[in-house]
Structures are given as C-alpha cells and as structure tokens.
Scaffold this active site. Structure first.
Site: not given
Ligand code: PAF
Length: 284
Positions: A31, A33, A35-37, A61, A186
C-alpha cells in the site's frame, strides 16, 4: 473493482476466469501506492486479461525496531489509484487471515545465501518474511505472472530464485524503477523525508551513477565507492551498504563479470532508502 479480505472470494473470481481460459496478473504491495505501483498495474494490464493487487503490510518482514506501526496506511487513496489504473480485484487481508496461528506455528520459506546479505544482513529475517508472504499470496491468487519493481533488486532476485527452486508455475517480471525528476527512486518510505531531506535524497542515485561512470572509465572500483560514500555522508546520509555486485547472481563482482549492479541502502532522517543501477561493463 472488487475489494475483499476473503481468500475464498479471490479464489472464486480467479477460478471463473481460468475456466474461460483467461490469464491473471498479480501485483503484491504494502500500500501507500505511488506511480511505481501504478506502472506495475499498467504493465500487468498489457500482459494479461485480469489484474489482482494485494495490499498487506506484512508484519513478518519487519523487525521489532522497524516501522511496522508507523508504516503509512492509505487505503482510500490507494483504492482510487488502483481503480483508475484498471485493477479488477484488490485483496486486503488482515494479519489474522494471513497468519491465523501467529508466527510461532507458521511454516516459513527461506531462500539461502542471497537472503542473508546486503539488506538481509541489516534486516535479519526480512527476506524470510517476504518469501513467506509472497508464497502465501501466490498460492491464494495463483496468477500466471507477478510483477515487482526493480528498485527492490535483491527482493526481486530472491523471489525469482524461490519460484524456480519451488517450481512455482508463475513468471516473475521485474519492472524498471520509476523516479522523481531529481532521480530519487519512488518509494512508499519517501513520505518519511522532510522537504530538505527529499532534496538531499537525490544524491543516492547520483552516487550510484558516479560509480558506474568510474568503472566504465577503468577507475578503481573501491576508490569510486569510497568517493560515493563520502558524497552520501556529506548529503546527510548514513550509508548502510554500497557495493558493486554481479547483476545475475548478486555475488561479489569479479574482474571477469560484465553484468553488474551498483546497489545501496542508506539512512536519511527517518527513512531507509534503497536503490540500484544495473549496467554492462565496457570491455576493451
Ligand atoms: O515490496 C513490497 O512491497 C513487499 O516486500 C511485498 C513484495 C509486497 C511483500 O510484502
């Protein structure tokens, strides 16, 4: 766009598409988000019939002293961006849905060696968390392809290795980093930067480019790294690592390697920024 936290809803939709012989792309995100996403979704749309996006800030993570609680959660704005980009399903599970037994009884996925270096060395357990959540999300969505930004170069390599090692029938595609005009990659974490820090942050990409130029001009790599490191410190960064590696294996680069990546992580204010530049070394 359908937004759902239910695994069964994702499965119903994807199965219905599959019965019609249609293809599915998946873009996993945490989330906030940018422009890369959006570019990942645009690229996904070019390649398949349907696009599924997930937003899940994966606690596995993050280490205890990292920014899990403060990680920006901007679901309304994210939904608007995804709808405009043409994503069809947004999967927004809770931690209870993904990890119903908590972590202590959870099966992990771990990619050896490359998961322990660079960001893996500074963030122990980080890539185990990434590999585990991406495996779970792949099993839930069962896409034909999955798209990731090349900014997270080590993450991309780990996911590709995992998919190959575990024979997952998914094509993993890395998409070029989208940058601000200044060159700054970004990132969802750029929001942590003050206006002044954002200005200084452009030094990171310049430092990487300077190392590439030095190598292409046959200057000593270690000297180029030391100069670049000093430029980062002068700009207010605390460098974590700044290295030249083999771009195909992420191992230490040797004099014989031509496919190279200059890869870095550095702290600036509250942000930990990462970036990389891949290039082919000129051979004379
Ligand atoms: O790059 C990310 O945003 C995260 O590491 C991912 C790949 C969505 C895993 O939680």
């Amino acid at each position: 766009m359908i937004t759902t936290a239910a695994i069964s809803t994702i499965r119903e939709h994807v199965s219905a598409w599959r019965r019609k012989g249609e293809t599915v792309a998946f873009v996993p995100t945490m989330g906030n988000l940018h422009q890369g996403h959006v570019t990942l979704v645009n690229e996904a749309k070019k390649r398949t019939d349907h696009v599924v996006v997930s937003i899940f800030v994966n606690p596995m993570q993050f280490s205890v002293n990292e920014d899990l609680d403060g990680y920006p959660r901007t679901l309304t704005q994210d939904s608007d961006k995804l709808m405009a980009a043409g994503a069809e399903i947004l999967f927004t599970p809770t931690a209870e849905i993904i990890y119903p037994k908590g972590f202590s009884q959870q099966t992990f996925v771990e990619v050896p060696d490359i998961g322990d270096e660079l960001c893996g060395a500074s963030r122990p357990g980080h890539f185990r968390g990434v590999a585990t959540i991406v495996t779970k999300l792949f099993n839930i969505v069962q896409p034909d392809i999955a798209l990731f930004g090349r900014k997270d170069f080590q993450q991309l390599m780990i996911i590709k290795t995992m998919v190959e090692d575990l024979s997952m029938p998914i094509e993993v595609i890395g998409i070029e980093t989208i940058r601000e005009k200044s060159g700054l990659a970004m990132s969802s974490r750029n929001g942590y930067l003050t206006t002044d820090e954002k200005h200084s942050a452009a030094t990171l990409k310049q430092a990487l480019d300077n190392i590439v130029d030095a190598i292409q001009n046959n200057q000593p790599t270690q000297q180029a790294i030391a100069t670049a490191e000093q430029s980062l410190i002068n700009a207010g960064f605390t460098p974590d690592y700044l290295e030249v590696r083999n771009a195909n294996t992420l191992r230490q680069a040797t004099a014989a390697d031509t496919a190279l990546v200059v890869i870095a992580a550095a702290y600036l204010g509250k942000a930990r920024l990462i970036d990389n530049v891949t290039f082919s070394r000129h051979t004379n």
